[in-house]
Design a protein around this motif. Structure first.
Motif, PDB file in Angstrom:
ATOM      1  N   ARG A   1      50.446 -60.680  14.061  1.00 24.35           N
ATOM      2  CA  ARG A   1      49.295 -60.915  14.953  1.00 24.35           C
ATOM      3  C   ARG A   1      49.512 -60.220  16.293  1.00 24.35           C
ATOM      4  N   THR A   2      49.670 -58.913  16.244  1.00 24.87           N
ATOM      5  CA  THR A   2      50.011 -58.157  17.444  1.00 24.87           C
ATOM      6  C   THR A   2      49.004 -58.379  18.569  1.00 24.87           C
ATOM      7  N   GLU A   3      49.515 -58.314  19.793  1.00 27.84           N
ATOM      8  CA  GLU A   3      48.723 -58.454  21.012  1.00 27.84           C
ATOM      9  C   GLU A   3      48.931 -57.186  21.843  1.00 27.84           C
ATOM     10  N   GLN A   4      48.009 -56.945  22.773  1.00 23.94           N
ATOM     11  CA  GLN A   4      48.130 -55.738  23.596  1.00 23.94           C
ATOM     12  C   GLN A   4      49.432 -55.749  24.398  1.00 23.94           C
TER      13      GLN A   4
ATOM     14  N   ARG B   1      56.108 -65.037  16.846  1.00 22.63           N
ATOM     15  CA  ARG B   1      55.409 -63.948  16.152  1.00 22.63           C
ATOM     16  C   ARG B   1      56.369 -62.817  15.749  1.00 22.63           C
TER      17      ARG B   1
ATOM     18  N   ARG C   1      44.809 -54.833  17.401  1.00 26.73           N
ATOM     19  CA  ARG C   1      45.214 -56.179  17.782  1.00 26.73           C
ATOM     20  C   ARG C   1      44.990 -57.145  16.615  1.00 26.73           C
ATOM     21  N   GLY C   2      45.978 -57.976  16.377  1.00 26.39           N
ATOM     22  CA  GLY C   2      45.867 -58.951  15.300  1.00 26.39           C
ATOM     23  C   GLY C   2      46.523 -58.527  13.998  1.00 26.39           C
TER      24      GLY C   2
ATOM     25  N   ASP D   1      52.206 -56.466  23.407  1.00 26.51           N
ATOM     26  CA  ASP D   1      53.335 -56.041  22.570  1.00 26.51           C
ATOM     27  C   ASP D   1      53.541 -54.533  22.630  1.00 26.51           C
TER      28      ASP D   1
END
Lengths: 111, 115
Positions: free
Chosen positions: B81-84, B64, B15-16, B86
């Protein structure tokens, strides 16, 4: 109301029988209608498209479109275990490029 | 021609982190599409290109996300800044101008897992 609705199933059909998959759509301006097959973990594969009212046949597959009732269906004759997959219905609006998909119907053909 | 090609097939990221996916369409196809598919759902439209021009973007494509097709050939989709949330299968497809009428061909997809 979702733009494209399908019964998520699972739909279980004995081998050799006819599998019938249904889809309804909300936009009367829809122009083309598609059936994609998706095996587990794989990408969608185009089976058929239809844009005129009535039936369209391709081998064991028949797509049926009824614009007045806003539904499209897919019939699979002589079902085989290899037909077991998720079947996705998709539509496009007049002049548009975007396919809008339903959630898919999981079909299982039992030997 | 071997169809629509996507790379990588699988991506696991923390993540991130930022990730970038590549899509190579069928060579004569001028339209290229990106979709996202989560488990148990149908593919959802993200964006599409005609040659190098990005003609439509979904509201799903937050700030993003960015997609490019610089020379009208291959395309990249970057998620910053990936998130769960995604985590999904990212599908690329291509077609001729008639894609909206006759349908299009999907690649094998990139499965993203955000941990």
């Amino acid at each position: 109301q979702k733009e494209v609705e399908q019964n998520s199933g699972p739909l279980s059909v004995p081998e050799g029988a006819i599998a019938s998959l249904n889809c309804t759509y909300s936009d009367r301006g829809s122009q083309s209608f598609f059936w994609y097959r998706q095996y587990s973990g794989k990408s969608p594969e185009l089976i058929m498209f239809i844009y005129s009212n009535g039936d369209k046949e391709d081998g064991r597959f028949t797509a049926q479109l009824n614009k007045a009732s806003q539904y499209v269906s897919l019939l699979i004759r002589d079902s085989q275990p290899s037909d077991s997959a998720t079947y996705l219905c998709a539509v496009t609006r007049q002049g548009a490029q975007k396919l809008v998909f339903g959630q898919g119907t999981r079909l299982t053909i039992n030997p | 021609d071997t169809g629509v090609s996507q790379d990588p097939r699988h991506k696991i990221t923390k993540r991130g982190q930022n990730v970038t996916f590549r899509c190579d369409p069928i060579s004569e196809h001028n339209r290229l599409y990106w979709y996202r598919q989560t488990l148990g759902q149908g593919p959802e439209f993200l964006t599409y290109f005609q040659n190098e021009a990005q003609l439509e973007k979904s509201r799903l494509l937050s700030d993003r996300f960015s997609a490019e097709r610089p020379k009208g050939s291959f395309s990249t989709l970057e998620i910053q800044r990936t998130e769960q949330g995604d985590s999904a299968m990212y599908l690329c497809a291509s077609s001729l101008d008639t894609g909206g009428f006759y349908g299009y061909t999907f690649g094998s997809g990139t499965r993203l897992t955000v941990v």
